[in-house]
Design a protein around this motif. Sequence first.
Motif, PDB file in Angstrom:
ATOM      1  N   VAL A 102      66.137  67.059   7.151  1.00  0.00           N
ATOM      2  CA  VAL A 102      67.479  67.542   7.446  1.00  0.00           C
ATOM      3  C   VAL A 102      67.758  67.278   8.922  1.00  0.00           C
ATOM      4  O   VAL A 102      66.891  67.458   9.777  1.00  0.00           O
ATOM      5  CB  VAL A 102      67.645  69.041   7.089  1.00  0.00           C
ATOM      6  N   CYS A 103      68.946  66.791   9.202  1.00  0.00           N
ATOM      7  CA  CYS A 103      69.375  66.531  10.573  1.00  0.00           C
ATOM      8  C   CYS A 103      69.960  67.816  11.146  1.00  0.00           C
ATOM      9  O   CYS A 103      70.853  68.410  10.549  1.00  0.00           O
ATOM     10  CB  CYS A 103      70.418  65.408  10.597  1.00  0.00           C
ATOM     11  N   LYS A 105      71.729  68.001  13.788  1.00  0.00           N
ATOM     12  CA  LYS A 105      73.004  67.718  14.441  1.00  0.00           C
ATOM     13  C   LYS A 105      74.153  67.673  13.431  1.00  0.00           C
ATOM     14  O   LYS A 105      75.141  68.371  13.573  1.00  0.00           O
ATOM     15  CB  LYS A 105      72.919  66.391  15.204  1.00  0.00           C
ATOM     16  N   CYS A 106      74.014  66.841  12.376  1.00  0.00           N
ATOM     17  CA  CYS A 106      75.111  66.693  11.408  1.00  0.00           C
ATOM     18  C   CYS A 106      74.798  67.345  10.058  1.00  0.00           C
ATOM     19  O   CYS A 106      75.612  67.302   9.149  1.00  0.00           O
ATOM     20  CB  CYS A 106      75.452  65.224  11.193  1.00  0.00           C
ATOM     21  N   HIS A 107      73.600  67.937   9.903  1.00  0.00           N
ATOM     22  CA  HIS A 107      73.162  68.659   8.701  1.00  0.00           C
ATOM     23  C   HIS A 107      73.032  67.773   7.467  1.00  0.00           C
ATOM     24  O   HIS A 107      73.064  68.270   6.341  1.00  0.00           O
ATOM     25  CB  HIS A 107      74.077  69.853   8.411  1.00  0.00           C
ATOM     26  N   ALA A 108      72.877  66.465   7.655  1.00  0.00           N
ATOM     27  CA  ALA A 108      72.653  65.549   6.535  1.00  0.00           C
ATOM     28  C   ALA A 108      71.236  65.728   6.010  1.00  0.00           C
ATOM     29  O   ALA A 108      70.313  66.014   6.766  1.00  0.00           O
ATOM     30  CB  ALA A 108      72.874  64.109   6.973  1.00  0.00           C
ATOM     31  N   ARG A 109      71.061  65.545   4.699  1.00  0.00           N
ATOM     32  CA  ARG A 109      69.740  65.611   4.075  1.00  0.00           C
ATOM     33  C   ARG A 109      69.401  64.221   3.552  1.00  0.00           C
ATOM     34  O   ARG A 109      70.224  63.587   2.900  1.00  0.00           O
ATOM     35  CB  ARG A 109      69.728  66.623   2.940  1.00  0.00           C
ATOM     36  N   PHE A 110      68.193  63.766   3.841  1.00  0.00           N
ATOM     37  CA  PHE A 110      67.821  62.399   3.484  1.00  0.00           C
ATOM     38  C   PHE A 110      66.311  62.282   3.384  1.00  0.00           C
ATOM     39  O   PHE A 110      65.573  63.149   3.823  1.00  0.00           O
ATOM     40  CB  PHE A 110      68.356  61.410   4.529  1.00  0.00           C
ATOM     41  N   ASN A 111      65.854  61.187   2.753  1.00  0.00           N
ATOM     42  CA  ASN A 111      64.426  60.870   2.765  1.00  0.00           C
ATOM     43  C   ASN A 111      64.257  59.507   3.398  1.00  0.00           C
ATOM     44  O   ASN A 111      65.194  58.726   3.480  1.00  0.00           O
ATOM     45  CB  ASN A 111      63.809  60.931   1.365  1.00  0.00           C
ATOM     46  N   ILE A 112      63.066  59.244   3.888  1.00  0.00           N
ATOM     47  CA  ILE A 112      62.776  57.976   4.549  1.00  0.00           C
ATOM     48  C   ILE A 112      61.948  57.137   3.586  1.00  0.00           C
ATOM     49  O   ILE A 112      60.848  57.553   3.205  1.00  0.00           O
ATOM     50  CB  ILE A 112      62.033  58.197   5.879  1.00  0.00           C
ATOM     51  N   ASN A 118      61.308  54.419  10.937  1.00  0.00           N
ATOM     52  CA  ASN A 118      62.457  54.945  11.649  1.00  0.00           C
ATOM     53  C   ASN A 118      62.679  56.405  11.271  1.00  0.00           C
ATOM     54  O   ASN A 118      63.015  56.715  10.141  1.00  0.00           O
ATOM     55  CB  ASN A 118      63.700  54.113  11.306  1.00  0.00           C
ATOM     56  N   GLU A 119      62.451  57.298  12.207  1.00  0.00           N
ATOM     57  CA  GLU A 119      62.685  58.709  11.953  1.00  0.00           C
ATOM     58  C   GLU A 119      63.942  59.167  12.674  1.00  0.00           C
ATOM     59  O   GLU A 119      63.908  60.008  13.559  1.00  0.00           O
ATOM     60  CB  GLU A 119      61.468  59.535  12.350  1.00  0.00           C
ATOM     61  N   LYS A 120      65.057  58.578  12.282  1.00  0.00           N
ATOM     62  CA  LYS A 120      66.370  58.945  12.804  1.00  0.00           C
ATOM     63  C   LYS A 120      67.279  59.263  11.640  1.00  0.00           C
ATOM     64  O   LYS A 120      67.099  58.750  10.535  1.00  0.00           O
ATOM     65  CB  LYS A 120      66.972  57.797  13.617  1.00  0.00           C
ATOM     66  N   CYS A 121      68.271  60.090  11.889  1.00  0.00           N
ATOM     67  CA  CYS A 121      69.251  60.429  10.868  1.00  0.00           C
ATOM     68  C   CYS A 121      70.076  59.186  10.529  1.00  0.00           C
ATOM     69  O   CYS A 121      70.630  58.553  11.427  1.00  0.00           O
ATOM     70  CB  CYS A 121      70.161  61.542  11.366  1.00  0.00           C
ATOM     71  N   PRO A 122      70.185  58.812   9.250  1.00  0.00           N
ATOM     72  CA  PRO A 122      70.975  57.642   8.899  1.00  0.00           C
ATOM     73  C   PRO A 122      72.473  57.859   9.075  1.00  0.00           C
ATOM     74  O   PRO A 122      73.235  56.899   9.200  1.00  0.00           O
ATOM     75  CB  PRO A 122      70.622  57.397   7.430  1.00  0.00           C
ATOM     76  N   ALA A 123      72.922  59.113   9.132  1.00  0.00           N
ATOM     77  CA  ALA A 123      74.352  59.391   9.269  1.00  0.00           C
ATOM     78  C   ALA A 123      74.819  59.353  10.722  1.00  0.00           C
ATOM     79  O   ALA A 123      75.851  58.762  11.033  1.00  0.00           O
ATOM     80  CB  ALA A 123      74.679  60.750   8.653  1.00  0.00           C
ATOM     81  N   CYS A 124      74.036  59.988  11.626  1.00  0.00           N
ATOM     82  CA  CYS A 124      74.504  60.084  13.015  1.00  0.00           C
ATOM     83  C   CYS A 124      73.525  59.483  14.021  1.00  0.00           C
ATOM     84  O   CYS A 124      73.765  59.536  15.220  1.00  0.00           O
ATOM     85  CB  CYS A 124      74.789  61.536  13.370  1.00  0.00           C
ATOM     86  N   SER A 126      70.719  60.536  15.072  1.00  0.00           N
ATOM     87  CA  SER A 126      70.086  61.529  15.935  1.00  0.00           C
ATOM     88  C   SER A 126      68.579  61.577  15.685  1.00  0.00           C
ATOM     89  O   SER A 126      68.107  61.338  14.588  1.00  0.00           O
ATOM     90  CB  SER A 126      70.682  62.907  15.659  1.00  0.00           C
ATOM     91  N   ASN A 127      67.816  61.887  16.735  1.00  0.00           N
ATOM     92  CA  ASN A 127      66.374  62.084  16.605  1.00  0.00           C
ATOM     93  C   ASN A 127      66.020  63.530  16.267  1.00  0.00           C
ATOM     94  O   ASN A 127      64.859  63.844  16.055  1.00  0.00           O
ATOM     95  CB  ASN A 127      65.659  61.697  17.901  1.00  0.00           C
TER      96      ASN A 127
END
Length: 134
Positions: A102-103, A105-112, A118-124, A126-127
Amino acid sequence: MPRRTRLRKVVEPPRFKGYRPYGVNSKRRESIELLYEEYEAIKLADYDLMNHKEAAEIMGISRPTFARIYEAARRKIAEALVETKNINTVYGNAIMDKDWFVCNKCHARFNIPEGMDNEKCPACNSNNIELLNK
């Protein structure tokens, strides 16, 4: 002494933290806690239109256990609708099919996906991400 509760496999966490009834002062209202495995049961049975046996296999549980989880979820949702209560999602007895993040900053939920470092949010981009767990 009852048997220990086995963890139920959840493919993807809910994309929401909760729901509130529109048009009512819900700050003072009670809330219903919908467990991740209950959300998964509703999604598999009602949204994906699977029968209970198929859905139980995906979740790694028996068909009667799936039926009990599904019935509990339906009752909670019905209670929240009729009594205008908030619905909050909580982790429960679930285990994620994959690691979900979960990010902050933008509260997006994702898997890698495997193979990506790359451990960054795909939406914004952010680290500021953290592993979604209990």
